[in-house]
Design a protein around this motif. Structure first.
Motif, PDB file in Angstrom:
ATOM      1  N   LEU A   1       0.826  -1.208   0.000  1.00 25.97           N
ATOM      2  CA  LEU A   1       0.000   0.000   0.000  1.00 25.97           C
ATOM      3  C   LEU A   1       0.861   1.260   0.000  1.00 25.97           C
ATOM      4  O   LEU A   1       0.514   2.256  -0.641  1.00 25.97           O
ATOM      5  CB  LEU A   1      -0.956  -0.014   1.186  1.00 25.97           C
ATOM      6  CG  LEU A   1      -2.053  -1.082   1.131  1.00 25.97           C
ATOM      7  CD1 LEU A   1      -2.859  -1.084   2.423  1.00 25.97           C
ATOM      8  CD2 LEU A   1      -2.948  -0.876  -0.068  1.00 25.97           C
ATOM      9  N   ASP A   2       1.995   1.229   0.706  1.00 20.43           N
ATOM     10  CA  ASP A   2       2.905   2.378   0.696  1.00 20.43           C
ATOM     11  C   ASP A   2       3.492   2.587  -0.690  1.00 20.43           C
ATOM     12  O   ASP A   2       3.647   3.726  -1.148  1.00 20.43           O
ATOM     13  CB  ASP A   2       4.030   2.190   1.719  1.00 20.43           C
ATOM     14  CG  ASP A   2       3.529   2.280   3.158  1.00 20.43           C
ATOM     15  OD1 ASP A   2       2.425   2.843   3.364  1.00 20.43           O
ATOM     16  OD2 ASP A   2       4.224   1.781   4.059  1.00 20.43           O
ATOM     17  N   PHE A   3       3.837   1.490  -1.383  1.00 19.54           N
ATOM     18  CA  PHE A   3       4.370   1.605  -2.738  1.00 19.54           C
ATOM     19  C   PHE A   3       3.324   2.182  -3.682  1.00 19.54           C
ATOM     20  O   PHE A   3       3.634   3.037  -4.520  1.00 19.54           O
ATOM     21  CB  PHE A   3       4.853   0.245  -3.229  1.00 19.54           C
ATOM     22  CG  PHE A   3       5.461   0.301  -4.593  1.00 19.54           C
ATOM     23  CD1 PHE A   3       6.704   0.862  -4.798  1.00 19.54           C
ATOM     24  CD2 PHE A   3       4.773  -0.197  -5.692  1.00 19.54           C
ATOM     25  CE1 PHE A   3       7.270   0.931  -6.054  1.00 19.54           C
ATOM     26  CE2 PHE A   3       5.324  -0.131  -6.957  1.00 19.54           C
ATOM     27  CZ  PHE A   3       6.577   0.435  -7.142  1.00 19.54           C
ATOM     28  N   VAL A   4       2.080   1.750  -3.560  1.00 24.02           N
ATOM     29  CA  VAL A   4       1.009   2.286  -4.405  1.00 24.02           C
ATOM     30  C   VAL A   4       0.811   3.767  -4.110  1.00 24.02           C
ATOM     31  O   VAL A   4       0.586   4.575  -5.023  1.00 24.02           O
ATOM     32  CB  VAL A   4      -0.298   1.491  -4.202  1.00 24.02           C
ATOM     33  CG1 VAL A   4      -1.466   2.164  -4.888  1.00 24.02           C
ATOM     34  CG2 VAL A   4      -0.123   0.065  -4.720  1.00 24.02           C
ATOM     35  N   ALA A   5       0.934   4.161  -2.867  1.00 24.56           N
ATOM     36  CA  ALA A   5       0.816   5.577  -2.517  1.00 24.56           C
ATOM     37  C   ALA A   5       1.937   6.385  -3.160  1.00 24.56           C
ATOM     38  O   ALA A   5       1.717   7.524  -3.593  1.00 24.56           O
ATOM     39  CB  ALA A   5       0.834   5.750  -0.998  1.00 24.56           C
ATOM     40  N   GLN A   6       3.138   5.811  -3.260  1.00 20.74           N
ATOM     41  CA  GLN A   6       4.232   6.488  -3.954  1.00 20.74           C
ATOM     42  C   GLN A   6       3.913   6.648  -5.436  1.00 20.74           C
ATOM     43  O   GLN A   6       4.206   7.674  -6.042  1.00 20.74           O
ATOM     44  CB  GLN A   6       5.531   5.700  -3.818  1.00 20.74           C
ATOM     45  CG  GLN A   6       6.228   5.838  -2.501  1.00 20.74           C
ATOM     46  CD  GLN A   6       7.523   5.029  -2.480  1.00 20.74           C
ATOM     47  OE1 GLN A   6       7.780   4.222  -3.358  1.00 20.74           O
ATOM     48  NE2 GLN A   6       8.320   5.257  -1.456  1.00 20.74           N
TER      49      GLN A   6
END
Length: 95
Positions: A35-40
């Motif tokens: 989810l953090d990668f998708v937010a990036q």
């Protein structure tokens, strides 16, 4: 962006997955990393990028589809276990 253990358990239920407590914490960490990668990715400026319709700009060059007989009628009947003049003979299926 991060999620909690209740959300992970709900997703696991929908996906018909079962985790023991050790793997549950590991999956929660992995899910939060995803989810953090998708937010990036959401922060990337794509205003001048056209939508991708096809993976490449190459155009397939295909031959014309022309029908022709590759086996003659007699050659087709040659290996038939049962034949009647010009036709295949098959067992009766329906009454």
């Amino acid at each position: 962006m991060s999620t909690d253990l209740a959300t992970l358990r709900g997703l696991a239920h929908l996906a018909r997955l079962e985790f023991d407590t050790a793997h549950e914490q590991q999956m929660l960490g992995d899910l939060n990393n995803i989810l953090d990668f998708v937010a990036q990715l959401e922060t990337v400026d794509t205003t001048d990028v056209e939508p991708l319709v096809h993976l490449s700009q190459e155009i397939n060059v295909l031959r014309d589809d022309e029908g022709h007989n590759t086996v003659s009628h007699q050659e087709g009947l040659r290996n038939a276990p049962r034949k009647d003049s010009d036709y295949f003979r098959v067992p009766k299926v329906l009454d």
